[in-house]
Design an enzyme around this catalytic site. Sequence first.
Site, PDB file in Angstrom:
ATOM      1  N   ASP A 158      -7.925   5.206   7.071  1.00 51.31           N
ATOM      2  CA  ASP A 158      -6.713   5.403   6.282  1.00 51.31           C
ATOM      3  C   ASP A 158      -6.422   6.895   6.104  1.00 51.31           C
ATOM      4  OD1 ASP A 158      -4.492   4.624   4.764  1.00 51.31           O
ATOM      5  OD2 ASP A 158      -5.632   3.145   3.631  1.00 51.31           O
ATOM      6  N   ASP A 218       2.840  -0.620   4.115  1.00 51.32           N
ATOM      7  CA  ASP A 218       1.996  -1.809   4.071  1.00 51.32           C
ATOM      8  C   ASP A 218       2.843  -3.077   4.009  1.00 51.32           C
ATOM      9  OD1 ASP A 218      -0.056  -0.011   3.893  1.00 51.32           O
ATOM     10  OD2 ASP A 218      -0.742  -0.632   1.910  1.00 51.32           O
TER      11      ASP A 218
END
Length: 407
Positions: A158, A218
Amino acid sequence: MRCTGLLLIPLLISHAVKALDNGLALTPIMGWLHWARFMCNVDCDADPDNCISERLFMQMADVMVKEGWRDAGYEYVCLDDCWPSRRRDASGGLQADPARFPGGIKKLADYVHSKGLKLGIYSDVGAETCAGYPGSLGHYEKDAQTFAHWGVDLLKFDGCNMRWTRLAEGYRNMSRALNATGSRMVYSCEWPLYEWDFHKPNYTAVRETCNQWRNYADVYDSWSSVKSIAEWTALHQDAVAPWAGPGGWNDPDMLVIGNFGLSHDQQESQMALWALMAAPLLMSNDLRSLCPRSKALLQNRRVIAINQDPLGRQGYRTATLGSFEVWERPLSNRVLAVAVRNKQEIGGPQKLPIVKVPGWRTCGSLCNVTQILPQYKEMGVQRQRTDLAVAVNPSGVVLLTFQPILD
């Protein structure tokens, strides 16, 4: 009505680019990832069946074998954020939370491997993960060696808590560190996602560094979220789609099929669009309680074959026709996959003649048409001026293949 047929040219042009040379992800990876369904649930006292623990991942591995997921091609069982201890060990290494993962990650990896599956893990390019657990900044080599020792097969990396100007350096450093271990780990990056707010990412560098990469926000368990990802991809397709191919893929995020937010028609739309986008198929749901219809969709071998086509070309949105949009993806053996999506969210099914699909013009005088979704149907050999039409439910999709018949 507006038709944008100009995108037929990119469909026919091969974009030869250098990929990360680790021999992995030659087709989009398939598996299961915990985040969208289980998020950062670490309260195993109150919710032992759904907390982020070795028990959850072992159960998912068991189900993947018992209920045909492995045989359908889903092979990765992936941890996301919130698996580690809040602190590194005495030697500076990452360690799993000892209460939730009492056997440690190596034991979990061994268990997953014993089922014929592969284990994915999560870390962050910055000092902390998005949920505040230890990140890998300053520990790239140490963490890569730790993952290799544990037997990890995939790293999702990430981009939280890192200045965007340092992302490229961080992602490259971890890529080199992973390769230096000699272990084969798919490298899943979120590098472009964190750069798009500032400038267009350098996709030459991204593809040379990563096996797959996130570009946009997301996914949530909602139709509006799935739609927004598809729309972003379509609006930026000339910038991102040409970079997809064996060894490196655009990742529009997880499949939320089988959860709470999508109707069955919308689940079919996500599955079809992800197949045409040559997306990694990483489910985030509860495989232990999936309804039969969602399971059948996710295991549909014909849709999976489109996603896994070895030609490795990402599809494009090629037309907007009133309430319809058309996506097309060239496959091996001159087959064209076509998704016709009805954007209307009121009323009943709407019909679209297949002669309005831009790719129909490339089919020649005769073409065999097969419907894949919502139900499999052989629609027969059609002539160029056929009157065949498909009926598409509101927010639903019809997925087809066109196979030219050569004289």
